[in-house]
Design a protein around this motif. Sequence first.
Motif, short mmCIF file in Angstrom:
data_model
loop_
_atom_site.label_atom_id
_atom_site.label_comp_id
_atom_site.label_asym_id
_atom_site.label_seq_id
_atom_site.Cartn_x
_atom_site.Cartn_y
_atom_site.Cartn_z
N LYS A 27 0.86 -1.16 -0.28
CA LYS A 27 -0.01 -0.02 0.01
C LYS A 27 0.84 1.20 -0.03
O LYS A 27 1.95 1.28 0.52
CB LYS A 27 -0.72 0.02 1.14
CG LYS A 27 -2.01 -1.02 1.16
CD LYS A 27 -2.91 -1.07 2.51
CE LYS A 27 -4.21 -1.82 2.20
NZ LYS A 27 -5.07 -1.56 3.20
N GLN A 54 -1.84 6.66 1.28
CA GLN A 54 -3.15 5.90 1.46
C GLN A 54 -3.33 5.21 2.70
O GLN A 54 -4.44 5.43 3.47
CB GLN A 54 -3.30 4.64 0.36
CG GLN A 54 -4.70 3.77 0.49
CD GLN A 54 -4.32 2.52 -0.21
OE1 GLN A 54 -3.46 2.25 -1.10
NE2 GLN A 54 -5.39 1.84 -0.22
N LYS A 56 -4.32 8.14 5.36
CA LYS A 56 -5.43 8.62 5.09
C LYS A 56 -6.28 7.76 5.80
O LYS A 56 -7.36 8.09 6.70
CB LYS A 56 -5.82 9.11 3.70
CG LYS A 56 -7.24 9.65 3.52
CD LYS A 56 -7.33 10.08 1.97
CE LYS A 56 -8.76 10.44 2.06
NZ LYS A 56 -9.05 10.68 0.60
N GLU A 57 -6.33 6.47 5.74
CA GLU A 57 -7.06 5.33 5.95
C GLU A 57 -7.17 5.49 7.60
O GLU A 57 -8.04 5.11 8.33
CB GLU A 57 -6.70 4.11 5.93
CG GLU A 57 -7.02 3.87 4.33
CD GLU A 57 -6.43 2.36 3.69
OE1 GLU A 57 -6.00 1.55 4.79
OE2 GLU A 57 -6.45 2.21 2.41
N ASP A 68 0.82 12.01 6.76
CA ASP A 68 1.87 11.18 5.89
C ASP A 68 3.41 11.32 6.21
O ASP A 68 4.08 10.33 6.26
CB ASP A 68 1.90 11.75 4.40
CG ASP A 68 0.62 11.89 3.65
OD1 ASP A 68 -0.34 11.30 4.15
OD2 ASP A 68 0.53 12.27 2.31
#
Length: 96
Positions: free
Chosen positions: A23, A27, A30-31, A36
């Motif tokens: 992944k 991503q 954010k999940e 970041d």
Amino acid sequence: MKKKSYDKEFKRQVVQMIQEEGKAVPQVAKELGLHDNTVYRWVTEFKQDGTQAFPGSGQLKPDDKALRDLQKRIRELEEENDILKKAMHYFAKDRR
């Protein structure tokens, strides 16, 4: 504002999601509601230190702890050496 802290296992699971599941960092961040940069830092720490990454709050990595202990021992020995030098000079004056 209180800073959130995450335990070692959570950080390892996040890194595992990125490395093993392929992944993308943005991503995953954010999940999980993370920034970041936080996730990038965890990945970097894990790559550098492997299983010794994320030692915990107030804890040092084994290598860092060993270094700190050696530096402390050096300071103690230098202090003892200074005391002995002063004593040597003191007793040398008495003999004259």
